[in-house]
Design an enzyme around this catalytic site. Structure first.
Site, PDB file in Angstrom:
ATOM      1  N   GLU A 235     -42.522 -65.858 -59.400  1.00  0.00           N
ATOM      2  CA  GLU A 235     -42.662 -64.939 -60.538  1.00  0.00           C
ATOM      3  C   GLU A 235     -44.122 -64.485 -60.687  1.00  0.00           C
ATOM      4  O   GLU A 235     -44.399 -63.375 -61.103  1.00  0.00           O
ATOM      5  CB  GLU A 235     -42.214 -65.620 -61.838  1.00  0.00           C
ATOM      6  CG  GLU A 235     -40.767 -66.084 -61.818  1.00  0.00           C
ATOM      7  CD  GLU A 235     -39.797 -65.064 -62.362  1.00  0.00           C
ATOM      8  OE1 GLU A 235     -40.212 -64.199 -63.131  1.00  0.00           O
ATOM      9  OE2 GLU A 235     -38.599 -65.136 -61.991  1.00  0.00           O
TER      10      GLU A 235
ATOM     11  N   ASP B  52     -27.923 -61.709 -61.914  1.00  0.00           N
ATOM     12  CA  ASP B  52     -28.847 -62.823 -61.690  1.00  0.00           C
ATOM     13  C   ASP B  52     -29.500 -63.204 -63.015  1.00  0.00           C
ATOM     14  O   ASP B  52     -29.489 -62.427 -63.972  1.00  0.00           O
ATOM     15  CB  ASP B  52     -29.932 -62.449 -60.665  1.00  0.00           C
ATOM     16  CG  ASP B  52     -30.841 -63.636 -60.367  1.00  0.00           C
ATOM     17  OD1 ASP B  52     -30.306 -64.739 -60.120  1.00  0.00           O
ATOM     18  OD2 ASP B  52     -32.076 -63.501 -60.412  1.00  0.00           O
ATOM     19  N   SER B  53     -30.109 -64.372 -63.020  1.00  0.00           N
ATOM     20  CA  SER B  53     -30.815 -64.821 -64.227  1.00  0.00           C
ATOM     21  C   SER B  53     -32.103 -64.016 -64.432  1.00  0.00           C
ATOM     22  O   SER B  53     -32.694 -64.085 -65.503  1.00  0.00           O
ATOM     23  CB  SER B  53     -31.151 -66.308 -64.106  1.00  0.00           C
ATOM     24  OG  SER B  53     -31.909 -66.540 -62.937  1.00  0.00           O
TER      25      SER B  53
ATOM     26  N   HIS C  65     -35.087 -67.073 -55.434  1.00  0.00           N
ATOM     27  CA  HIS C  65     -36.519 -66.811 -55.269  1.00  0.00           C
ATOM     28  C   HIS C  65     -37.085 -67.294 -53.932  1.00  0.00           C
ATOM     29  O   HIS C  65     -38.110 -66.805 -53.481  1.00  0.00           O
ATOM     30  CB  HIS C  65     -37.311 -67.507 -56.380  1.00  0.00           C
ATOM     31  CG  HIS C  65     -37.139 -66.894 -57.737  1.00  0.00           C
ATOM     32  ND1 HIS C  65     -35.913 -66.749 -58.332  1.00  0.00           N
ATOM     33  CD2 HIS C  65     -38.049 -66.403 -58.601  1.00  0.00           C
ATOM     34  CE1 HIS C  65     -36.072 -66.201 -59.525  1.00  0.00           C
ATOM     35  NE2 HIS C  65     -37.363 -65.977 -59.718  1.00  0.00           N
TER      36      HIS C  65
ATOM     37  N   CYS D  95     -31.805 -70.842 -53.568  1.00  0.00           N
ATOM     38  CA  CYS D  95     -32.261 -70.252 -54.832  1.00  0.00           C
ATOM     39  C   CYS D  95     -32.726 -68.832 -54.521  1.00  0.00           C
ATOM     40  O   CYS D  95     -33.359 -68.606 -53.477  1.00  0.00           O
ATOM     41  CB  CYS D  95     -33.404 -71.086 -55.406  1.00  0.00           C
ATOM     42  SG  CYS D  95     -34.167 -70.335 -56.856  1.00  0.00           S
TER      43      CYS D  95
ATOM     44  N   TYR E 112     -32.575 -70.174 -65.606  1.00  0.00           N
ATOM     45  CA  TYR E 112     -31.315 -70.867 -65.890  1.00  0.00           C
ATOM     46  C   TYR E 112     -31.328 -72.280 -65.283  1.00  0.00           C
ATOM     47  O   TYR E 112     -30.610 -73.159 -65.736  1.00  0.00           O
ATOM     48  CB  TYR E 112     -30.137 -70.116 -65.250  1.00  0.00           C
ATOM     49  CG  TYR E 112     -29.655 -68.867 -65.948  1.00  0.00           C
ATOM     50  CD1 TYR E 112     -30.373 -68.262 -66.983  1.00  0.00           C
ATOM     51  CD2 TYR E 112     -28.452 -68.277 -65.553  1.00  0.00           C
ATOM     52  CE1 TYR E 112     -29.904 -67.109 -67.590  1.00  0.00           C
ATOM     53  CE2 TYR E 112     -27.970 -67.132 -66.156  1.00  0.00           C
ATOM     54  CZ  TYR E 112     -28.690 -66.543 -67.172  1.00  0.00           C
ATOM     55  OH  TYR E 112     -28.222 -65.405 -67.771  1.00  0.00           O
ATOM     56  N   GLY E 113     -32.123 -72.437 -64.223  1.00  0.00           N
ATOM     57  CA  GLY E 113     -32.033 -73.625 -63.366  1.00  0.00           C
ATOM     58  C   GLY E 113     -32.259 -74.961 -64.040  1.00  0.00           C
ATOM     59  O   GLY E 113     -31.831 -75.987 -63.529  1.00  0.00           O
TER      60      GLY E 113
ATOM     61  N   CYS F 211     -27.152 -65.382 -58.408  1.00  0.00           N
ATOM     62  CA  CYS F 211     -27.852 -66.577 -58.871  1.00  0.00           C
ATOM     63  C   CYS F 211     -27.184 -67.843 -58.327  1.00  0.00           C
ATOM     64  O   CYS F 211     -25.996 -68.094 -58.592  1.00  0.00           O
ATOM     65  CB  CYS F 211     -27.820 -66.589 -60.403  1.00  0.00           C
ATOM     66  SG  CYS F 211     -28.679 -67.976 -61.120  1.00  0.00           S
ATOM     67  N   ASN F 212     -27.932 -68.623 -57.580  1.00  0.00           N
ATOM     68  CA  ASN F 212     -27.392 -69.881 -57.032  1.00  0.00           C
ATOM     69  C   ASN F 212     -26.972 -70.827 -58.146  1.00  0.00           C
ATOM     70  O   ASN F 212     -25.953 -71.509 -58.052  1.00  0.00           O
ATOM     71  CB  ASN F 212     -28.457 -70.581 -56.181  1.00  0.00           C
ATOM     72  CG  ASN F 212     -28.704 -69.882 -54.871  1.00  0.00           C
ATOM     73  OD1 ASN F 212     -28.232 -70.314 -53.827  1.00  0.00           O
ATOM     74  ND2 ASN F 212     -29.424 -68.775 -54.899  1.00  0.00           N
ATOM     75  N   THR F 213     -27.769 -70.871 -59.210  1.00  0.00           N
ATOM     76  CA  THR F 213     -27.491 -71.793 -60.314  1.00  0.00           C
ATOM     77  C   THR F 213     -26.146 -71.453 -60.965  1.00  0.00           C
ATOM     78  O   THR F 213     -25.324 -72.334 -61.225  1.00  0.00           O
ATOM     79  CB  THR F 213     -28.635 -71.721 -61.354  1.00  0.00           C
ATOM     80  OG1 THR F 213     -29.853 -72.045 -60.691  1.00  0.00           O
ATOM     81  CG2 THR F 213     -28.410 -72.665 -62.504  1.00  0.00           C
TER      82      THR F 213
HETATM   83  N1  DGL Z   1     -31.677 -67.296 -59.992  1.00  0.00           N
HETATM   84  C1  DGL Z   1     -31.881 -68.730 -60.025  1.00  0.00           C
HETATM   85  C2  DGL Z   1     -31.167 -69.372 -58.835  1.00  0.00           C
HETATM   86  O1  DGL Z   1     -30.913 -68.759 -57.826  1.00  0.00           O
HETATM   87  C3  DGL Z   1     -33.349 -69.095 -59.990  1.00  0.00           C
HETATM   88  C4  DGL Z   1     -34.087 -68.802 -61.272  1.00  0.00           C
HETATM   89  C5  DGL Z   1     -33.539 -69.568 -62.461  1.00  0.00           C
HETATM   90  O2  DGL Z   1     -33.723 -70.803 -62.558  1.00  0.00           O
HETATM   91  O3  DGL Z   1     -32.916 -68.920 -63.287  1.00  0.00           O
HETATM   92  O4  DGL Z   1     -30.848 -70.527 -58.901  1.00  0.00           O
END
Ligand code: DGL
Length: 269
Positions: A154, A12-13, A188, A186, A44-45, A75-77
């Protein structure tokens, strides 16, 4: 070494991927896990496709060096940006979060009106839309980026007035469109579920990609005969690229278990 003994790598990011790790720990308690969160470079988003792809290669390279039997892109992104590319290049199965989430949404909707929320990059990639449309061609899909949700989580502001006001501002328009299902696209966002529920009401189904992804992982382990069978307790290892103290503090509260051992690594090396 028996391949089934090898760990599952989770990438994950940052800290948000622990929502996916937690579901895997609960559903597959025998599996050894190695988690890498790129806390030095989160979020990352809001970054470009090229940058996200470069970071993703470095992250999965690190996990491959840990001799994993499978990689979960929590990570979805990253899943929305370069999952197919990673899948083609890596010698182990690679699971993303988009298709499991889309599948659950297509199953849950009654009226075919689905909301999708995620980072700017996830929403602009249209990856969730494409995945939902493959399953339900006539679905009406309304997507919205909710960039302020990540810093709220966060900060641990999950259900205070700021969280509620932010959620209402982002989500009221989706509610007005009459969505009956909302994909939390996402890592989070599942942590904001109670606040999101308060805004959307009981009738709207919240689809949590983390849980659906854990089910997908279980299916692939079964299908490929990779599931760990040993009676010895599972081991969990955590790696971050910066700020382990914050990861441990927030992560332990969320996982309700010690985050130990944790090491800091530089994915660029
Ligand atoms: N892990 C990222 C996601 O699921 C969220 C946090 C980010 O923007 O890196 O998209």
């Amino acid at each position: 070494m028996d391949v089934r003994e090898k760990p599952i790598g989770i990438f994950d990011s940052g800290i948000g991927g622990l929502t996916v790790a937690k579901e895997i720990m609960e559903l597959l308690p025998k599996e050894n896990l190695v988690y890498f969160g790129d806390t030095a470079r989160v979020p990352y988003g809001s970054k470009s496709k090229e940058t996200i792809t470069r970071f993703a290669y470095q992250g999965v390279d690190f996990l491959m060096k840990q001799d994993v039997k499978m990689i979960v892109i929590a990570c979805n992104t990253v899943s929305a940006t370069c999952l197919e590319e990673l899948r083609q290049k890596l010698p182990v199965p690679v699971v993303g979060v988009i298709v499991p989430g889309a599948r659950a949404a297509a199953k849950a909707t009654r009226k075919g009106v689905i909301g999708i929320i995620g980072t700017e990059r996830t929403v602009s990639s249209m990856a969730y839309e494409k995945a939902v449309r493959e399953l339900n061609g006539s679905a009406k899909i309304i997507s919205k980026a909710c960039p302020l949700f990540v810093p709220l989580v966060e900060e641990g502001w999950l259900d205070n007035e700021v969280a509620y006001f932010t959620a209402r501002t982002y989500l009221e328009p989706l509610k007005k469109e009459g969505i009956d299902t909302l994909v939390l696209g996402c890592t989070h966002y599942p942590l904001l579920k109670p606040t999101i529920k308060k805004v959307m009401g009981e009738e709207v189904v919240l689809v949590d990609s983390a849980l659906e992804t854990a089910k997908e992982v279980a299916g692939i382990l079964r299908e490929k005969s990779l599931a760990r069978e040993s009676g010895k307790p599972a081991t969990y290892r955590f790696f971050v690229s910066d700020n382990p103290e914050k990861f441990v503090k927030v992560g332990e509260r969320f996982l309700q278990r010690p985050i130990d051992p944790i090491d800091v690594v530089d994915p660029e090396i």
